[in-house]
Write a protein that holds these residues in place. Structure first.
Motif, mmCIF file in Angstrom:
data_model
loop_
_atom_site.group_PDB
_atom_site.id
_atom_site.type_symbol
_atom_site.label_atom_id
_atom_site.label_comp_id
_atom_site.label_asym_id
_atom_site.label_seq_id
_atom_site.Cartn_x
_atom_site.Cartn_y
_atom_site.Cartn_z
ATOM 1 N N ASN A 222 0.822 -1.208 0.000
ATOM 2 C CA ASN A 222 0.000 0.000 0.000
ATOM 3 C C ASN A 222 0.859 1.262 0.000
ATOM 4 O O ASN A 222 0.573 2.232 -0.713
ATOM 5 C CB ASN A 222 -0.937 0.000 1.206
ATOM 6 N N TYR A 223 1.943 1.242 0.829
ATOM 7 C CA TYR A 223 2.848 2.388 0.868
ATOM 8 C C TYR A 223 3.525 2.579 -0.495
ATOM 9 O O TYR A 223 3.643 3.692 -0.991
ATOM 10 C CB TYR A 223 3.912 2.196 1.937
ATOM 11 N N HIS A 224 3.975 1.456 -1.068
ATOM 12 C CA HIS A 224 4.655 1.528 -2.349
ATOM 13 C C HIS A 224 3.739 2.085 -3.431
ATOM 14 O O HIS A 224 4.170 2.893 -4.268
ATOM 15 C CB HIS A 224 5.143 0.142 -2.765
ATOM 16 N N TYR A 225 2.494 1.672 -3.401
ATOM 17 C CA TYR A 225 1.566 2.071 -4.463
ATOM 18 C C TYR A 225 1.402 3.580 -4.536
ATOM 19 O O TYR A 225 1.102 4.142 -5.592
ATOM 20 C CB TYR A 225 0.214 1.385 -4.261
ATOM 21 N N GLN A 226 1.617 4.254 -3.402
ATOM 22 C CA GLN A 226 1.495 5.713 -3.380
ATOM 23 C C GLN A 226 2.614 6.396 -4.159
ATOM 24 O O GLN A 226 2.506 7.579 -4.495
ATOM 25 C CB GLN A 226 1.464 6.198 -1.930
ATOM 26 N N THR A 227 3.698 5.655 -4.448
ATOM 27 C CA THR A 227 4.752 6.231 -5.291
ATOM 28 C C THR A 227 4.259 6.382 -6.733
ATOM 29 O O THR A 227 4.772 7.216 -7.480
ATOM 30 C CB THR A 227 6.018 5.349 -5.277
ATOM 31 N N HIS A 228 3.270 5.559 -7.103
ATOM 32 C CA HIS A 228 2.688 5.672 -8.444
ATOM 33 C C HIS A 228 1.591 6.739 -8.479
ATOM 34 O O HIS A 228 1.460 7.484 -9.448
ATOM 35 C CB HIS A 228 2.111 4.334 -8.900
ATOM 36 N N THR A 229 0.796 6.786 -7.416
ATOM 37 C CA THR A 229 -0.337 7.719 -7.392
ATOM 38 C C THR A 229 0.052 9.075 -6.817
ATOM 39 O O THR A 229 -0.691 10.040 -6.969
ATOM 40 C CB THR A 229 -1.470 7.136 -6.535
ATOM 41 N N ASN A 230 1.227 9.121 -6.146
ATOM 42 C CA ASN A 230 1.682 10.339 -5.449
ATOM 43 C C ASN A 230 0.650 10.791 -4.416
ATOM 44 O O ASN A 230 0.559 11.977 -4.083
ATOM 45 C CB ASN A 230 1.964 11.477 -6.432
ATOM 46 N N GLU A 231 -0.107 9.835 -3.923
ATOM 47 C CA GLU A 231 -1.147 10.132 -2.937
ATOM 48 C C GLU A 231 -0.512 10.384 -1.570
ATOM 49 O O GLU A 231 0.349 9.637 -1.114
ATOM 50 C CB GLU A 231 -2.128 8.956 -2.857
ATOM 51 N N LYS A 232 -0.941 11.453 -0.920
ATOM 52 C CA LYS A 232 -0.455 11.788 0.426
ATOM 53 C C LYS A 232 -1.666 12.148 1.291
ATOM 54 O O LYS A 232 -1.996 13.318 1.466
ATOM 55 C CB LYS A 232 0.541 12.943 0.362
ATOM 56 N N PRO A 233 -2.316 11.123 1.837
ATOM 57 C CA PRO A 233 -3.597 11.353 2.514
ATOM 58 C C PRO A 233 -3.489 11.873 3.946
ATOM 59 O O PRO A 233 -4.501 12.218 4.546
ATOM 60 C CB PRO A 233 -4.233 9.959 2.501
ATOM 61 N N PHE A 234 -2.268 11.939 4.499
ATOM 62 C CA PHE A 234 -2.113 12.336 5.893
ATOM 63 C C PHE A 234 -1.517 13.740 5.973
ATOM 64 O O PHE A 234 -0.450 14.000 5.417
ATOM 65 C CB PHE A 234 -1.246 11.335 6.635
ATOM 66 N N SER A 235 -2.219 14.630 6.675
ATOM 67 C CA SER A 235 -1.834 16.035 6.709
ATOM 68 C C SER A 235 -1.576 16.491 8.141
ATOM 69 O O SER A 235 -2.304 16.121 9.073
ATOM 70 C CB SER A 235 -2.942 16.895 6.088
ATOM 71 N N CYS A 236 -0.553 17.329 8.308
ATOM 72 C CA CYS A 236 -0.212 17.891 9.619
ATOM 73 C C CYS A 236 -1.175 19.025 9.956
ATOM 74 O O CYS A 236 -1.364 19.949 9.152
ATOM 75 C CB CYS A 236 1.227 18.400 9.601
ATOM 76 N N ASP A 237 -1.768 18.967 11.146
ATOM 77 C CA ASP A 237 -2.733 19.989 11.560
ATOM 78 C C ASP A 237 -2.079 21.342 11.812
ATOM 79 O O ASP A 237 -2.766 22.372 11.794
ATOM 80 C CB ASP A 237 -3.460 19.545 12.844
ATOM 81 N N VAL A 238 -0.769 21.342 12.048
ATOM 82 C CA VAL A 238 -0.069 22.581 12.390
ATOM 83 C C VAL A 238 0.419 23.309 11.133
ATOM 84 O O VAL A 238 0.077 24.467 10.889
ATOM 85 C CB VAL A 238 1.108 22.306 13.344
ATOM 86 N N CYS A 239 1.225 22.610 10.321
ATOM 87 C CA CYS A 239 1.833 23.265 9.155
ATOM 88 C C CYS A 239 1.251 22.795 7.831
ATOM 89 O O CYS A 239 1.653 23.272 6.769
ATOM 90 C CB CYS A 239 3.349 23.043 9.168
ATOM 91 N N HIS A 240 0.327 21.832 7.899
ATOM 92 C CA HIS A 240 -0.391 21.326 6.722
ATOM 93 C C HIS A 240 0.507 20.588 5.724
ATOM 94 O O HIS A 240 0.127 20.396 4.573
ATOM 95 C CB HIS A 240 -1.137 22.459 6.022
ATOM 96 N N LYS A 241 1.687 20.188 6.174
ATOM 97 C CA LYS A 241 2.522 19.352 5.323
ATOM 98 C C LYS A 241 1.853 17.995 5.176
ATOM 99 O O LYS A 241 1.276 17.469 6.127
ATOM 100 C CB LYS A 241 3.920 19.199 5.929
ATOM 101 N N VAL A 242 1.932 17.409 3.969
ATOM 102 C CA VAL A 242 1.228 16.149 3.720
ATOM 103 C C VAL A 242 2.228 14.996 3.604
ATOM 104 O O VAL A 242 3.379 15.180 3.194
ATOM 105 C CB VAL A 242 0.365 16.231 2.442
ATOM 106 N N PHE A 243 1.744 13.807 3.955
ATOM 107 C CA PHE A 243 2.588 12.620 3.992
ATOM 108 C C PHE A 243 1.828 11.433 3.417
ATOM 109 O O PHE A 243 0.599 11.352 3.504
ATOM 110 C CB PHE A 243 3.012 12.299 5.432
#
Length: 378
Positions: A222-243
């Motif tokens: 699942n983690y690897h597949y995000q390298t193809h989709t560039n999906e970053k569904p997790f966001s920091c509530d403070v600085c809004h950086k996505v992961f």
């Protein structure tokens, strides 16, 4: 206890404790002989044999006249005692003719057989999802009712599934009943052991359908597949950086909280990441597990090896966007960039002279201490 009735009725039921179902044909044969049956005056269930009624009656009176010689557990009918006794003898007389798996109870075989037939006779009244086992339906139904009948008496966390509760409880007892027969590592869940075992077998049953890369764990896929989709569904509530990973977000969040939960046992330096602690520990052990394939020089960090390897390949991936000069190390580019900005972040404590590099400050400082560490041997 009983009522004696003459009848031609053809839908009689036998004692459920005996597990015997009376078919219409059986009943017809009985009725042809004597045209009578016996009915329970408590629940009105009907029996064609008086002895069956007597055994059935125990379910109402809670009388359990049959006792196990081994565990002394009591039962209301002999058939239940017989089934129970197999837990002591490990007898499994019912066998699957497809998979050849053995079972101690016939209904256990019947439930198992649905794996092969894909039969799912139990349906959810709310979402109409179907299940092969009734208990699976019962567990699923709690997702609609939000019922969580299993509660941890240590932390009071509630669970809808007893198996999930049992797994959770091991976090308190540190029980790890599942052990790897290769390396001896223990696990609290059988699934974790199965996944771990692939380290030894190098089995990678999960494959990315985009690039066909294999993985031993679904989470890694699942983690690897995000390298193809560039999906970053997790966001920091403070600085809004996505992961792309939730764990990466947790680690990042410590930059805001300044939390450093990992501490060195030797010098008590604290770290926000376990990986950083592991690298730091090598300064105490002088461990250098990373080796250069060309010159066999050893390094304590993999990134240090990567930087060093560029001295052999002459690779310089970092480029100054002002003068286009290339560098093999990002830190070298950062120092170089100070030439353009005239930034001098390092200051002498004695004369306050400024320097763009720390090494230049160190050399300068010797003029105050009159230190001369280099000597000519001629």
């Amino acid at each position: 206890m009983e009522t004696y009735i003459s009848t031609n009725e053809t839908h009689l039921r036998s004692d459920p404790c005996l597990g015997t179902v009376v078919t219409d044909k059986n009943v017809e044969d009985v009725n042809e002989k004597n045209n009578k049956y016996f009915t329970c005056n408590v629940c009105s269930q009907k029996f064609y044999d008086k002895r069956l009624l007597e055994k059935h009656y125990h379910t109402h009176t809670k009388v359990k006249p049959y006792s196990c010689d081994v565990s002394h557990r009591e039962f209301s009918c002999t058939s239940s005692l017989d089934v129970h006794y197999r837990t002591h003898t490990n007898e499994k007389p019912h066998s699957c003719d497809v998979y050849h798996k053995d079972f101690s109870q016939k209904d256990g075989l019947s439930r198992h057989y649905r794996i092969h037939t894909n039969e799912k006779p139990f349906s959810c009244d709310v979402c109409h999802k179907v299940f092969s086992h009734k208990n699976s339906l019962n567990v699923h139904f709690r997702t609609h009712t939000k019922e969580k009948p299993f509660s941890c008496d240590v932390c009071y966390k509630d669970f809808s599934n007893k198996s999930n509760f049992n797994v959770h409880y091991r976090t308190h007892t540190n029980e790890k009943p599942h052990s790897c027969d290769v390396c001896g590592k223990g696990f609290s869940q059988r699934g974790s052991l199965t996944t771990h075992y692939r380290i030894h077998t190098n089995e990678k049953p999960l494959s990315c359908y985009t690039c066909n890369k294999g993985f031993s764990q679904k989470s890694h896929l699942n983690y690897h597949y995000q390298t193809h989709t560039n999906e970053k569904p997790f966001s920091c509530d403070v600085c809004h950086k996505v992961f792309s990973r939730k764990s990466s977000l947790y680690v990042h969040f410590r930059t805001h909280t300044n939390e450093k939960p990992f501490s060195c046992d030797v010098c008590h330096t604290d770290f926000s990441q376990k990986a950083h602690l592991n690298v730091h520990l090598r300064t105490h052990t002088n461990e250098k597990p990373f080796s250069c394939d060309v010159c066999h020089k050893f390094f304590s960090r993999k990134d240090s090896l990567n930087v060093h390897f560029r001295t052999h390949t002459n690779e310089k991936p970092f480029s100054c966007d002002l003068c286009n000069k290339n560098f093999s190390d990002k830190s070298h580019l950062s120092r170089h960039y100070g030439i353009h900005t005239n930034e001098k972040p390092y200051s002498c404590d004695v004369c306050q002279k400024l320097f763009s590099r720390k090494s230049s400050l160190n050399v300068h400082f010797r003029t105050h201490r009159n230190e001369k560490p280099f000597s000519c041997d001629v």
